[in-house]
Design an enzyme around this catalytic site. Structure first.
Site, short mmCIF file in Angstrom:
data_model
loop_
_atom_site.label_atom_id
_atom_site.label_comp_id
_atom_site.label_asym_id
_atom_site.label_seq_id
_atom_site.Cartn_x
_atom_site.Cartn_y
_atom_site.Cartn_z
CB THR A 1 -0.67 0.38 1.22
OG1 THR A 1 -1.89 1.22 0.60
CG2 THR A 1 -0.36 0.39 2.45
CD GLN A 2 1.71 4.47 -3.40
OE1 GLN A 2 1.25 5.56 -4.14
NE2 GLN A 2 2.38 3.75 -5.05
CE LYS B 1 -5.79 0.42 3.52
NZ LYS B 1 -5.81 -0.82 1.77
CG ASP C 1 -8.96 -6.02 -2.38
OD1 ASP C 1 -9.04 -4.83 -2.40
OD2 ASP C 1 -10.17 -6.73 -2.91
CG PHE D 1 -12.02 6.11 4.88
CD1 PHE D 1 -12.21 5.45 4.07
CD2 PHE D 1 -11.04 6.06 6.32
CE1 PHE D 1 -11.57 4.20 4.25
CE2 PHE D 1 -10.78 5.41 5.93
CZ PHE D 1 -10.87 4.17 5.49
N GLY D 2 -15.08 7.17 3.14
CA GLY D 2 -15.62 5.66 2.58
C GLY D 2 -17.22 5.64 2.46
CE1 TYR D 3 -20.84 2.68 -0.57
CE2 TYR D 3 -18.48 1.68 -0.20
CZ TYR D 3 -19.29 2.13 -1.37
OH TYR D 3 -19.64 2.28 -2.58
CG ASP D 4 -15.93 4.36 8.49
OD1 ASP D 4 -16.07 3.39 7.61
OD2 ASP D 4 -15.18 5.05 8.15
NE ARG E 1 -6.86 -2.33 7.16
CZ ARG E 1 -7.54 -1.67 6.23
NH1 ARG E 1 -8.23 -0.11 7.39
NH2 ARG E 1 -7.47 -1.40 5.15
#
Length: 206
Positions: free
Chosen positions: A9-10, A14, A71, A154-157, A183
């Site tokens: 990952t970048q 994470k 993923d 973020f995302g669907y949180d 995670r």
């Protein structure tokens, strides 16, 4: 034995999360940010597991180091598991969180609250050079709300409601989220198996 592991990952957030885990295992964590060459793996698998395995194996073969790839995404039962592996680009290739959330709510507009069950899923894949790829899966169960709630994450949180806490993911502190996220669950599973995996790897090299 290996003294470092690369995270595929970048994303610095994470990397920090995995660093906290692997420090306890005596391993130094590096990431794609530490490589001179850019490695881009096309995620064309049909499942989270296939994508994680491909990333871990491809990168490990190139750099000849242990690699961990993940993923993850959202699976909504009423939508037959969608958005699934397309979670980040559900509404288009731009990976727009707000657009993704709007599309999800549109797809569920005629679905009653009790039928809006969902899971966040995270697959971690670890590949040691020359070895087989091993995986663990973590998940977090919840429900999709009728509208966004909360400003964290973020995302669907903002849409992912946790009945046991009466909050969405976006209403949790970082510390709270890190204890119960998909995670976090995957890391718990990894912790149970890590020493065995390393032992197996050492046996193979003898």
């Amino acid at each position: 034995m290996y003294k470092e592991i690369f995270i595929a990952t970048q994303n610095k957030g994470k990397v920090a999360e995995f660093d906290a885990f692997f420090q306890k295992k005596g391993l130094k964590v590096k990431s794609l940010l530490d490589l001179e060459e850019e490695i881009d793996v096309v995620e064309d698998g049909d499942t989270f597991e296939e994508n994680a395995i491909k990333k871990a194996k491809t990168i490990s073969e190139i750099i000849n180091r242990p690699v961990l790839a993940d993923d993850s995404g959202l699976s909504v039962d009423a939508l037959n598991g969608e958005p699934g592996i397309y979670s980040a680009r559900y509404a288009g290739a731009e990976k727009d969180d707000e657009a993704n959330n709007k599309k999800l709510l549109k797809e569920l507009e005629d679905v009653e609250s009790k039928e809006r069950s969902a899971r966040f899923i995270c697959v971690l894949a670890v590949c040691f050079p020359g070895g087989e790829v091993k995986t663990v899966t973590g998940e977090c169960k919840g429900r999709i709300t009728q509208q966004p709630q909360g400003s964290h994450g973020f995302g669907y949180d903002p849409l992912f409601y946790l009945p046991q806490l009466n909050k969405t993911m976006a209403e949790l502190t970082r510390e709270e989220k890190n204890k119960l996220s998909h995670r976090a669950d995957a890391l718990i599973q990894l912790n149970k198996l890590w020493d065995k995996w390393v032992e197996d790897e050492t046996d193979l090299k003898r």
